[in-house]
Design a protein around this motif. Structure first.
Motif, PDB file in Angstrom:
ATOM      1  N   UNK A   1     -41.008 -14.880 -36.548  1.00 33.79           N
ATOM      2  CA  UNK A   1     -41.287 -15.972 -37.493  1.00 33.79           C
ATOM      3  C   UNK A   1     -41.580 -17.283 -36.770  1.00 33.79           C
ATOM      4  N   UNK A   2     -40.966 -17.479 -35.586  1.00 31.38           N
ATOM      5  CA  UNK A   2     -41.211 -18.701 -34.821  1.00 31.38           C
ATOM      6  C   UNK A   2     -42.610 -18.687 -34.213  1.00 31.38           C
ATOM      7  N   UNK A   3     -43.035 -17.537 -33.751  1.00 35.83           N
ATOM      8  CA  UNK A   3     -44.396 -17.425 -33.230  1.00 35.83           C
ATOM      9  C   UNK A   3     -45.403 -17.668 -34.343  1.00 35.83           C
ATOM     10  N   UNK A   4     -45.176 -17.034 -35.493  1.00 34.15           N
ATOM     11  CA  UNK A   4     -46.073 -17.184 -36.641  1.00 34.15           C
ATOM     12  C   UNK A   4     -46.168 -18.656 -37.052  1.00 34.15           C
ATOM     13  N   UNK A   5     -45.012 -19.333 -37.128  1.00 30.70           N
ATOM     14  CA  UNK A   5     -44.997 -20.729 -37.551  1.00 30.70           C
ATOM     15  C   UNK A   5     -45.725 -21.626 -36.550  1.00 30.70           C
ATOM     16  N   UNK A   6     -45.477 -21.415 -35.243  1.00 31.92           N
ATOM     17  CA  UNK A   6     -46.109 -22.251 -34.223  1.00 31.92           C
ATOM     18  C   UNK A   6     -47.620 -22.096 -34.232  1.00 31.92           C
ATOM     19  N   UNK A   7     -48.097 -20.853 -34.306  1.00 34.11           N
ATOM     20  CA  UNK A   7     -49.537 -20.604 -34.300  1.00 34.11           C
ATOM     21  C   UNK A   7     -50.171 -21.118 -35.589  1.00 34.11           C
ATOM     22  N   UNK A   8     -49.511 -20.884 -36.719  1.00 34.43           N
ATOM     23  CA  UNK A   8     -50.078 -21.318 -38.004  1.00 34.43           C
ATOM     24  C   UNK A   8     -50.216 -22.836 -38.039  1.00 34.43           C
ATOM     25  N   UNK A   9     -49.168 -23.540 -37.644  1.00 35.66           N
ATOM     26  CA  UNK A   9     -49.228 -25.004 -37.666  1.00 35.66           C
ATOM     27  C   UNK A   9     -50.309 -25.513 -36.717  1.00 35.66           C
ATOM     28  N   UNK A  10     -50.324 -24.998 -35.495  1.00 37.30           N
ATOM     29  CA  UNK A  10     -51.276 -25.486 -34.515  1.00 37.30           C
ATOM     30  C   UNK A  10     -52.716 -25.253 -34.918  1.00 37.30           C
ATOM     31  N   UNK A  11     -53.033 -24.023 -35.308  1.00 37.23           N
ATOM     32  CA  UNK A  11     -54.429 -23.668 -35.578  1.00 37.23           C
ATOM     33  C   UNK A  11     -54.938 -24.223 -36.902  1.00 37.23           C
ATOM     34  N   UNK A  12     -54.068 -24.363 -37.909  1.00 38.27           N
ATOM     35  CA  UNK A  12     -54.525 -24.816 -39.219  1.00 38.27           C
ATOM     36  C   UNK A  12     -54.676 -26.330 -39.300  1.00 38.27           C
ATOM     37  N   UNK A  13     -53.719 -27.071 -38.734  1.00 32.73           N
ATOM     38  CA  UNK A  13     -53.740 -28.524 -38.918  1.00 32.73           C
ATOM     39  C   UNK A  13     -54.947 -29.173 -38.263  1.00 32.73           C
ATOM     40  N   UNK A  14     -55.274 -28.769 -37.043  1.00 33.60           N
ATOM     41  CA  UNK A  14     -56.422 -29.384 -36.366  1.00 33.60           C
ATOM     42  C   UNK A  14     -57.736 -28.989 -37.031  1.00 33.60           C
TER      43      UNK A  14
END
Length: 493
Positions: free
Chosen positions: A241-254
């Motif tokens: 879940x931590x990997x999913x959250x980190x990747x989702x936040x990084x790739x979606x926000x920018x």
């Protein structure tokens, strides 16, 4: 194990200057990755020039800024969710994504999604080369051919140095470009970036809305085949879940940030080129801000091309190894990257089209090809096999996953076949295609949603006959072999 790309040992735990791993398993003693590196890596992966023209797509079809933003947010949210779930496979398995796909498609059957994935890498780098040539010529007057040669060499070098250097270069570029882009964005919000009321009446249409949503979803779904390549060095104990959250936040926000900024540039500044638009808006805020932002955005895109070249190398070596056993040496990595670079540069040098058309066509074709694969892979990993695999059997055609896994291949074919009547392929030169159902819907493209459902359902149904008990025995044997490798690694290090 019968194949030379099976898990291998290392004599030291020191991180090498040039990465030695390619398509082989990463032992626990070499899992030096850090979770916090994931968010900045994928943030910068979209914090570059390619994201800007995606925001041009909706306005080019008459879609307003608000509706372009809504479509982009929904599309990026959908696409990034798939991408992030793939990322969680890296720490758990320690494998490149397409090696793991042998479980669904077979040791040699994986060639089918490999070809789709290789097309994605090439399409991205071809489109990126065209965009950079046009953009830097527009912004600074630089020779497009010189630009293309320079970025090809730089991208190839980054891919050759490998995983750790990709992470490092991305973080450096992010630290420099982020504050400058914030200043530009504040200038847009508070009216300092210029802009005049649009001369045409932008509004809403379902066709334009879905075109923008589809392009945005495709943008991050296309990272799915190699997102776990950059998480496979994380410790195996890393929480999914931590990997999913980190990747989702990084790739979606920018991506959301720059796509909406691109839409504003297209509507308010009448920009037809992303870098030129950034340069004009930034220089309106204060002297040379736009020059700096445009240049850094171009550098970030060149770095992303290196990431694509790295993934393309893994894809090619996986395909070759599926038919002829190879040893995944540094030399094999370097030669493959050089050949791949020559191919994308040669094709890009003969492409003459507008940047918006290049981006839209490339993203659309990539989405059609990758959706059946991502559906099959995620259903297998999270629903059917629930993350339990005999890793050593992925490196031999005689393992439990077989040479040609008919269930995965059938699901892929069914998903793609269901897409065809709903497809709307943008013009490629003088050629384009609209499926009969899409034509009846007025050009509305929902093909990828149809393909996603069709492939998922097909694989679920076909997998009911899998002998999971037999696979459990192979998994236990594989775990013992991997444990022995880890023990040797602990002694050697």
């Amino acid at each position: 194990m019968t194949n030379q790309t099976s898990p291998q040992t290392a004599s030291t735990s020191r991180v090498p200057l040039v990465e030695k791993r390619s398509i082989d398993w990463v032992p626990n003693s070499e899992r030096h990755g850090k979770l916090w590196h994931q968010a900045p890596l994928w943030f910068l992966g979209n914090f570059q020039y390619f994201s800007i023209p995606i925001g041009f797509i909706g306005p080019s079809l008459g879609l307003s800024l608000i509706w372009t933003a809504v479509a982009s947010i929904i599309g990026i949210g959908i696409g990034t969710l798939f991408m992030a779930f793939h990322a969680s496979q890296g720490p758990h398995m320690g494998l490149p994504q397409m090696i793991q796909s042998r479980a669904q498609f077979g040791f040699r059957g994986v060639l089918i999604p490999l070809l789709a994935t290789l097309f994605t890498y090439l399409a991205f780098n071809i489109a990126d080369t065209v965009l950079l040539g046009e953009g830097l010529n527009s912004a600074f007057g630089w020779n497009p051919t010189v630009v293309a040669v320079t970025v090809a060499i730089a991208a190839a070098l980054l891919a050759i140095f490998g995983h750790d250097w990709v992470h490092k270069i991305f973080r450096i570029l992010l630290y420099v470009s982020f504050p400058l882009t914030v200043l530009l964005t504040l200038g847009v919000i508070f009216g300092g970036a210029g802009g005049t009321p649009p001369e045409i009446d932008y509004g809403f249409s379902i066709v334009a809305f879905m075109a923008q949503l589809t392009a945005a979803a495709a943008y991050n779904i296309t990272y799915a085949p190699y997102v776990s390549d950059y998480s496979r060095y994380l410790p195996s104990t890393t929480a999914p879940r931590k990997v999913i959250a980190a990747v989702f936040f990084g790739a979606s926000s920018s991506a959301i940030w720059l796509i909406i900024l691109g839409a504003w540039l297209a509507i308010e500044l009448r920009a037809t080129d992303g870098l030129g638009g950034l340069q004009l808006a930034g220089n309106n805020v204060f002297f040379h801000l736009g020059d700096a932002v445009a240049l850094l955005s171009a550098l970030a895109l060149a770095a992303t091309m290196g990431m694509n070249a790295y993934g393309g190398m893994l894809t090619i070596l996986t395909g070759i190894d599926s038919f002829k056993s190879i040893k995944p040496t540094r030399a094999a990595r370097v030669i493959t990257i050089i050949v791949l670079t020559v191919v994308w540069f040669s094709i890009a040098s003969i492409i003459t089209t507008d940047s918006v058309g290049t981006v839209f066509a490339a993203l659309t074709l990539m989405l059609y090809l990758l959706v059946p694969w991502t559906a099959t892979n995620l259903v297998d990993y999270f629903v059917v096999r629930k993350g339990r695999y005999a890793i050593t059997d992925l490196f031999t055609p005689n393992g439990v996953y077989g040479t040609w896994a008919w269930r995965g291949l059938a699901a892929f074919a069914i998903g793609f076949a269901f897409e065809i009547p709903f497809m709307v392929i943008p013009p490629l030169g003088d050629w384009s295609f609209t499926g009969p159902i899409a034509a009846a819907l007025g050009g509305l493209d929902v093909s990828w949603l149809v393909g996603l459902v069709a492939a998922s359902v097909a694989y679920l149904v076909l997998s009911r006959s899998l002998d999971l008990d037999r696979e459990r025995a192979a998994e236990l044997r594989s775990d013992r072999e991997l444990a022995e490798i880890d023990e040797r690694e602990a002694v050697n290090s």
